[in-house]
Design a protein around this motif. Sequence first.
Motif, mmCIF file in Angstrom:
data_model
loop_
_atom_site.group_PDB
_atom_site.id
_atom_site.type_symbol
_atom_site.label_atom_id
_atom_site.label_comp_id
_atom_site.label_asym_id
_atom_site.label_seq_id
_atom_site.Cartn_x
_atom_site.Cartn_y
_atom_site.Cartn_z
ATOM 1 N N UNK A 21 0.827 -1.198 0.000
ATOM 2 C CA UNK A 21 0.000 0.000 0.000
ATOM 3 C C UNK A 21 0.861 1.247 0.000
ATOM 4 N N UNK A 22 0.235 2.392 -0.072
ATOM 5 C CA UNK A 22 0.944 3.661 -0.140
ATOM 6 C C UNK A 22 1.639 3.991 1.170
ATOM 7 N N UNK A 23 2.744 4.733 1.080
ATOM 8 C CA UNK A 23 3.514 5.097 2.267
ATOM 9 C C UNK A 23 2.702 5.971 3.221
ATOM 10 N N UNK A 24 2.862 5.696 4.510
ATOM 11 C CA UNK A 24 2.192 6.489 5.535
ATOM 12 C C UNK A 24 2.933 6.302 6.843
ATOM 13 N N UNK A 25 3.010 7.335 7.656
ATOM 14 C CA UNK A 25 3.578 7.212 8.992
ATOM 15 C C UNK A 25 2.490 7.528 9.998
ATOM 16 N N UNK A 26 2.246 6.619 10.909
ATOM 17 C CA UNK A 26 1.244 6.847 11.943
ATOM 18 C C UNK A 26 1.958 7.187 13.247
ATOM 19 N N UNK A 27 1.684 8.354 13.795
ATOM 20 C CA UNK A 27 2.279 8.773 15.061
ATOM 21 C C UNK A 27 1.275 8.512 16.179
ATOM 22 N N UNK A 28 1.734 7.872 17.240
ATOM 23 C CA UNK A 28 0.842 7.488 18.326
ATOM 24 C C UNK A 28 1.005 8.457 19.492
ATOM 25 N N UNK A 175 9.975 9.446 4.722
ATOM 26 C CA UNK A 175 10.180 8.452 5.766
ATOM 27 C C UNK A 175 11.616 8.458 6.266
ATOM 28 N N UNK A 176 12.543 9.016 5.484
ATOM 29 C CA UNK A 176 13.930 9.076 5.926
ATOM 30 C C UNK A 176 14.057 9.816 7.245
ATOM 31 N N UNK A 177 13.326 10.909 7.370
ATOM 32 C CA UNK A 177 13.443 11.715 8.579
ATOM 33 C C UNK A 177 13.011 10.898 9.799
ATOM 34 N N UNK A 178 12.014 10.058 9.619
ATOM 35 C CA UNK A 178 11.606 9.166 10.703
ATOM 36 C C UNK A 178 12.657 8.084 10.932
ATOM 37 N N UNK A 179 13.074 7.410 9.866
ATOM 38 C CA UNK A 179 14.033 6.315 9.998
ATOM 39 C C UNK A 179 15.316 6.764 10.686
ATOM 40 N N UNK A 180 15.771 7.972 10.353
ATOM 41 C CA UNK A 180 17.052 8.430 10.883
ATOM 42 C C UNK A 180 16.974 8.832 12.356
ATOM 43 N N UNK A 230 16.877 1.760 -0.152
ATOM 44 C CA UNK A 230 16.018 2.106 0.972
ATOM 45 C C UNK A 230 14.549 1.860 0.632
ATOM 46 N N UNK A 231 13.760 1.640 1.676
ATOM 47 C CA UNK A 231 12.304 1.484 1.549
ATOM 48 C C UNK A 231 11.912 0.307 0.657
ATOM 49 N N UNK A 232 12.622 -0.796 0.780
ATOM 50 C CA UNK A 232 12.241 -1.963 -0.020
ATOM 51 C C UNK A 232 11.994 -3.195 0.850
ATOM 52 N N UNK A 274 6.430 1.113 0.538
ATOM 53 C CA UNK A 274 5.826 0.439 1.690
ATOM 54 C C UNK A 274 5.076 1.377 2.632
ATOM 55 N N UNK A 275 4.233 0.787 3.424
ATOM 56 C CA UNK A 275 3.380 1.481 4.386
ATOM 57 C C UNK A 275 3.957 1.236 5.775
ATOM 58 N N UNK A 276 4.326 2.307 6.492
ATOM 59 C CA UNK A 276 4.981 2.154 7.782
ATOM 60 C C UNK A 276 4.151 2.769 8.910
ATOM 61 N N UNK A 277 4.175 2.106 10.058
ATOM 62 C CA UNK A 277 3.583 2.627 11.286
ATOM 63 C C UNK A 277 4.710 2.845 12.288
ATOM 64 N N UNK A 278 4.652 3.921 13.030
ATOM 65 C CA UNK A 278 5.681 4.167 14.034
ATOM 66 C C UNK A 278 5.038 4.408 15.401
ATOM 67 N N UNK A 279 5.780 4.029 16.437
ATOM 68 C CA UNK A 279 5.331 4.221 17.811
ATOM 69 C C UNK A 279 6.531 4.588 18.661
ATOM 70 N N UNK A 280 6.398 5.614 19.498
ATOM 71 C CA UNK A 280 7.495 6.056 20.350
ATOM 72 C C UNK A 280 7.025 6.070 21.796
ATOM 73 N N UNK A 281 7.792 5.376 22.661
ATOM 74 C CA UNK A 281 7.403 5.325 24.073
ATOM 75 C C UNK A 281 8.656 5.116 24.919
ATOM 76 N N UNK A 282 8.794 5.945 25.972
ATOM 77 C CA UNK A 282 9.913 5.829 26.908
ATOM 78 C C UNK A 282 11.275 5.783 26.202
#
Length: 343
Positions: A21-28, A175-180, A230-232, A274-282
């Motif tokens: 599916x299309x690229x997306x970043x989900x921030x929690x 997505x690079x900014x997130x990955x890095x 990247x992104x494969x 690719x379609x990515x979800x991200x989660x940040x905690x502690x």
Amino acid sequence: MEVVYLLTAEIPSEFHCAQITTFHIQHVGNYMEKQFYIPFKNSEFNTENCFLCGHKIEGKITREHVFPKWLQKEFDLWDKTISITNETTIQYKNLTVPCCSKCNNEHLSILESNFQKLMQKGFKELTSFDEQVVFDWCGKILYATRHKELSLLYDRQKPELGSIISDEEFQSYSCFQLFLQSIRYETTWNVKPWSLFFFESETESFFYQTRVSFPCLSIKLGKHIVIVLFEDNNAIENHFENFKQIRFTPLSFVQQIEITAYLFYSASIKAKIPYYHSHFFNGHLTVNSSSDIYSKEFDYDDFALYYRMMLFEVGIEFKEKIHTGNGMINTSLIDKNNEPLIK
């Protein structure tokens, strides 16, 4: 122009995987928003905010060299130039991006030290953490270069034309900014969003190649060649598993270009991102991809044109047909006895 003649061999089979599916970043949660800089929301590419963490730089603005000083010193790059997107050049020493002291002196300093250690070991027996270091180091070069280009005018005589690359073009690197952020925080991936390839070279020199239309790079660091897609989601690395047969076979420059052409072309025919979800905690970042990747049909004639273009870009003229029909490609990947290097 150097003239080369190659042996005819069968091209690898088509590169196919499942649809994505299309690229997306989900921030929690709001905490994610406070911790992570997302310049793509407001096109915030400037000289006042750190390119990595996004914090406004207080006091004297420090500069991060896209190609680190130790690398420039080792390969005598300081006063040499590199071509950028609008076909103009910039000296390596001037290819810098704004960076806060914490990112510069702590996070990026640790990254450079870790990468140098891997390079000294010849990139052998890499752990998952080592692969992360290579990914971050190469990703930082690619992302920072694009960040720099957004701050440069396409034509200084016509500022109305805007920057060298548009904000829209740069969205493909969002997505690079997130990955890095994995440079700053411990990160867990459910699937590696990269493919890594390592080869050896016959000669000791520096060489760098990339493409703007999709995130990838090939860099020659003396006798070590590193190629990253990247992104494969590791799909290209899995598909070209047979390239590991020549992991420690010293390659000529032409052979390096051919290998790079196969990998870059495969990256260029990805049908979707690719379609990515991200989660940040502690203080821990988790990045998940819930979808696979697939490509368009591997077109032999298109690949032949792509390969010929890459040869031409480095001053190599190929006078014969590259695609000779029925999936047969003139190849340089042969040994001194004209036997294929890859069985």
